[in-house]
Design a protein around this motif. Structure first.
Motif, short mmCIF file in Angstrom:
data_model
loop_
_atom_site.label_atom_id
_atom_site.label_comp_id
_atom_site.label_asym_id
_atom_site.label_seq_id
_atom_site.Cartn_x
_atom_site.Cartn_y
_atom_site.Cartn_z
N SER A 82 0.85 -1.18 0.00
CA SER A 82 0.00 0.00 0.00
C SER A 82 0.89 1.24 0.00
N ASP A 83 0.30 2.42 0.04
CA ASP A 83 1.10 3.65 0.12
C ASP A 83 1.09 4.23 1.53
N LEU A 84 0.83 3.38 2.54
CA LEU A 84 0.71 3.87 3.91
C LEU A 84 2.06 4.14 4.56
N ALA A 85 3.09 3.38 4.20
CA ALA A 85 4.46 3.58 4.68
C ALA A 85 4.56 3.71 6.20
N PRO A 86 4.23 2.66 6.94
CA PRO A 86 4.40 2.73 8.40
C PRO A 86 5.87 2.81 8.77
N ALA A 87 6.16 3.52 9.85
CA ALA A 87 7.53 3.55 10.37
C ALA A 87 7.88 2.22 11.01
N ASN A 88 6.89 1.56 11.60
CA ASN A 88 7.08 0.28 12.24
C ASN A 88 6.09 -0.72 11.67
N CYS A 89 6.58 -1.86 11.22
CA CYS A 89 5.72 -2.92 10.71
C CYS A 89 6.41 -4.24 11.00
N ARG A 90 6.49 -4.57 12.28
CA ARG A 90 7.21 -5.75 12.74
C ARG A 90 6.23 -6.89 12.99
N LEU A 91 6.47 -8.02 12.34
CA LEU A 91 5.64 -9.20 12.56
C LEU A 91 6.41 -10.19 13.43
N LEU A 92 5.82 -10.59 14.56
CA LEU A 92 6.43 -11.54 15.48
C LEU A 92 5.72 -12.87 15.38
N ASP A 93 6.45 -13.96 15.19
CA ASP A 93 5.79 -15.27 15.19
C ASP A 93 5.43 -15.63 16.63
N PRO A 94 4.70 -16.74 16.87
CA PRO A 94 4.27 -17.05 18.24
C PRO A 94 5.40 -17.12 19.25
N GLY A 95 6.54 -17.72 18.87
CA GLY A 95 7.66 -17.80 19.80
C GLY A 95 8.24 -16.45 20.13
N GLU A 96 8.38 -15.61 19.12
CA GLU A 96 8.92 -14.26 19.33
C GLU A 96 7.95 -13.42 20.16
N ALA A 97 6.64 -13.57 19.89
CA ALA A 97 5.64 -12.83 20.64
C ALA A 97 5.63 -13.25 22.11
#
Length: 539
Positions: free
Chosen positions: A308-323
């Motif tokens: 998209s054109d939203l350009a978030p500064a933060n877009c971190r995806l954590l898997d279940p273990g990382e979360a």
């Protein structure tokens, strides 16, 4: 010859750890180390003792500098030991066992470009290897000497060159010395209402020159993800001479000199200062988290946001273990952390649009978060937990290392069509390699750190109880398995950790041979005596 205690390197009175991450007083105590070790079956019943410089074998320097350079150089054992290696798991494990590798004979702290020139001239004439050293946070063997072809080793620490020399408020840029650590750099820009806003995890302990020499990734998850994006021009001192590129907003005039030295890791020259693009400090911020029961659906959500054109500064995806590890989720969910910021306009609407995209791909939660987070208001609990864990994690890694655990990270980048299968393959094959190497079950977690319209940068954490006294060899076996998966999926050997010495085989395979030929020729031209960071990028 002068000597001094190892500096904190951040302008703080706190003492940097000579062997581990960050500040010595921030490391987990014995009781916390024991509690951490109980989470991994097979670790030691009690932590290894803290290593002491006094217990190391530190030989007398193999060479003495001329009197004209003596005031720049330290031979203090504490200073030399602190410059012997970076802060990768391999470094921590070696230090804990009293085997830090080749300790430099001398540590130099130049004060100006001419000092760097004089030091390189002297080292070249004496056959002394020169290893540029910024904040010393390399995790790929980038600041240590491996070999025996030089009579002595000089660690070139630029942290005394740490000033913002000039600010151009009209063009929103500044000329900054390469030895400026992140906090000192931002502190000097703050009175001008400006910021570089490049925040790698090592921000507190790494330098501008280090970021440039390793093409470091910052905190921006989209768009301006790399230090490359902020460079206007650079000054580089090489054994063949020094030069400054023109300060320009953009140029189509042939191959870029800045691009050549970005990522050069001190193999071709020493970056001493740079003109950097700045921005106004953000006034509007908003963040929220979204949970997913299916990690692959979460990947689709992140791709939708990235395209998209939203350009978030933060877009971190954590898997279940990382979360779970970060405290962002306790129920087996994957968590997407979203954040927006702006210096000129509210960002709540952009966050709301991103949350809508995430929910369209199976995300839950986030409803009302844009309003509750508010522009400049507090983030939700998952976002706060992730931020705290992010900064604390390197210290916990060192605590687990004291318990005999092998805990390390590696990262990569690949196009979206390969990312899901790549992540699955790494989890399966690296986990199997760790089990084979140790006989113990391993944890392999994943998060996305940076995302692009055409791909993403998965970042993996591996944790397993090691073989007592043989932890480095265990990690090398695990890393070899990881590198093979990356090669098979044609994923980069590194997205932002640099090449150093640890990633040389992967980098050699990734780069085209004609380009390797050009790099070798450049090494011959710029460093004919082969004294600059030997073994990095080229033989």
């Amino acid at each position: 010859m002068s000597s001094s205690a190892a500096p904190s390197g951040t302008g703080s009175s706190r003492i940097r750890s000579w062997w581990g991450w960050g500040y010595a007083d921030a490391h987990p105590g014995d009781a916390e180390c024991t509690a951490l070790g109980s989470l991994l079956p097979g670790t030691h019943p009690r932590p290894l003792p803290l290593p002491r410089v006094a217990d190391l074998r530190i030989d007398r320097p193999g060479v003495a500098p001329p009197p004209a350079l003596d005031h720049l150089i330290s031979t203090d054992p504490d200073v030399r030991a602190a410059h012997a290696m970076g802060r990768a798991y391999r470094d921590i494990a070696r230090a804990l066992r009293g085997r830090p590798g080749r300790i430099p004979d001398l540590v130099a702290h130049p004060l100006r470009d001419t000092d760097v020139t004089d030091l390189l001239d002297w080292a070249g004439g004496q056959g002394v290897a020169v290893v540029p050293f910024g904040g010393g946070t390399s995790v790929v063997g980038g600041v240590e000497y491996r070999g025996d072809t030089h009579r002595a080793v000089l660690s070139l620490d630029l942290t005394a060159m740490d000033r913002v020399l000039e600010v151009d408020a009209v063009s929103r840029s500044a000329r900054i010395q390469a030895g400026a650590l992140g906090p000192a750099l931002e502190r000097q820009l703050r009175p001008h209402g400006l910021t570089l806003r490049h925040f790698p995890q090592s921000f507190e302990f790494s330098t501008l020159g280090g970021w440039l020499a390793t093409r470091a990734g910052g905190h921006y998850a989209t768009e301006r993800t790399r230090i490359d994006d902020f460079v206007q021009g650079m000054t580089v001192v090489t054994p063949a001479g020094s030069g400054t590129s023109w300060r320009l907003p953009a140029s189509g005039a042939g191959p870029s000199p800045d691009r050549f030295f970005l990522g050069s890791e001190g193999a071709f020259g020493v970056i001493t200062e740079a003109w950097m693009r700045l921005q106004e400090r953000p006034r509007f911020k908003a963040s929220a988290s979204v949970a997913f029961t299916d990690f692959h659906r979460a990947l689709e959500a992140v791709r939708a946001v990235a395209q998209s054109d939203l350009a978030p500064a933060n877009c971190r995806l954590l898997d279940p273990g990382e979360a779970l590890l970060s405290g962002a989720a306790q129920d087996g969910s994957s968590v997407l952390v979203l954040g927006f910021e702006s210096a000129t306009a509210p960002v709540g609407d952009r966050l709301a649009d991103a949350l809508e995209l995430a929910r369209a791909h199976g995300g839950r939660g986030g409803a009302g978060d844009a309003a509750s987070a508010g522009d400049g208001g507090p983030a939700d609990a998952a976002v706060s937990a992730w931020r705290s864990a992010f900064l604390r994690m390197p210290y916990l890694r060192d605590g687990l290392a004291r318990m005999g655990a092998v805990v390390e990270t590696f990262e990569t980048a690949a196009t979206w069509d390969r990312v899901p299968d790549l992540v699955d393959a790494v989890r399966t094959e690296v986990g199997a390699a760790a089990l084979k190497a140790t006989g113990n079950p391993a944890t392999v977690n994943c998060r996305l750190t940076h995302v692009y319209p055409d791909g993403a940068a998965p970042y993996f954490t591996v944790a397993v109880a090691g073989r007592p006294g043989d932890e480095v060899a265990v990690w090398d076996e695990i890393k070899a398995a990881a590198c093979e998966v990356l090669r098979r999926y044609r994923a980069t050997i590194t997205h932002h950790h640099a090449v150093g010495r640890d990633h040389r085989p992967g980098y050699d395979a990734q780069r085209p041979e004609p380009f390797a030929l050009a790099l070798r020729a450049a090494k011959d031209a710029l460093d004919p005596r082969r004294v600059l960071n030997p073994g990095v990028l080229v033989d």
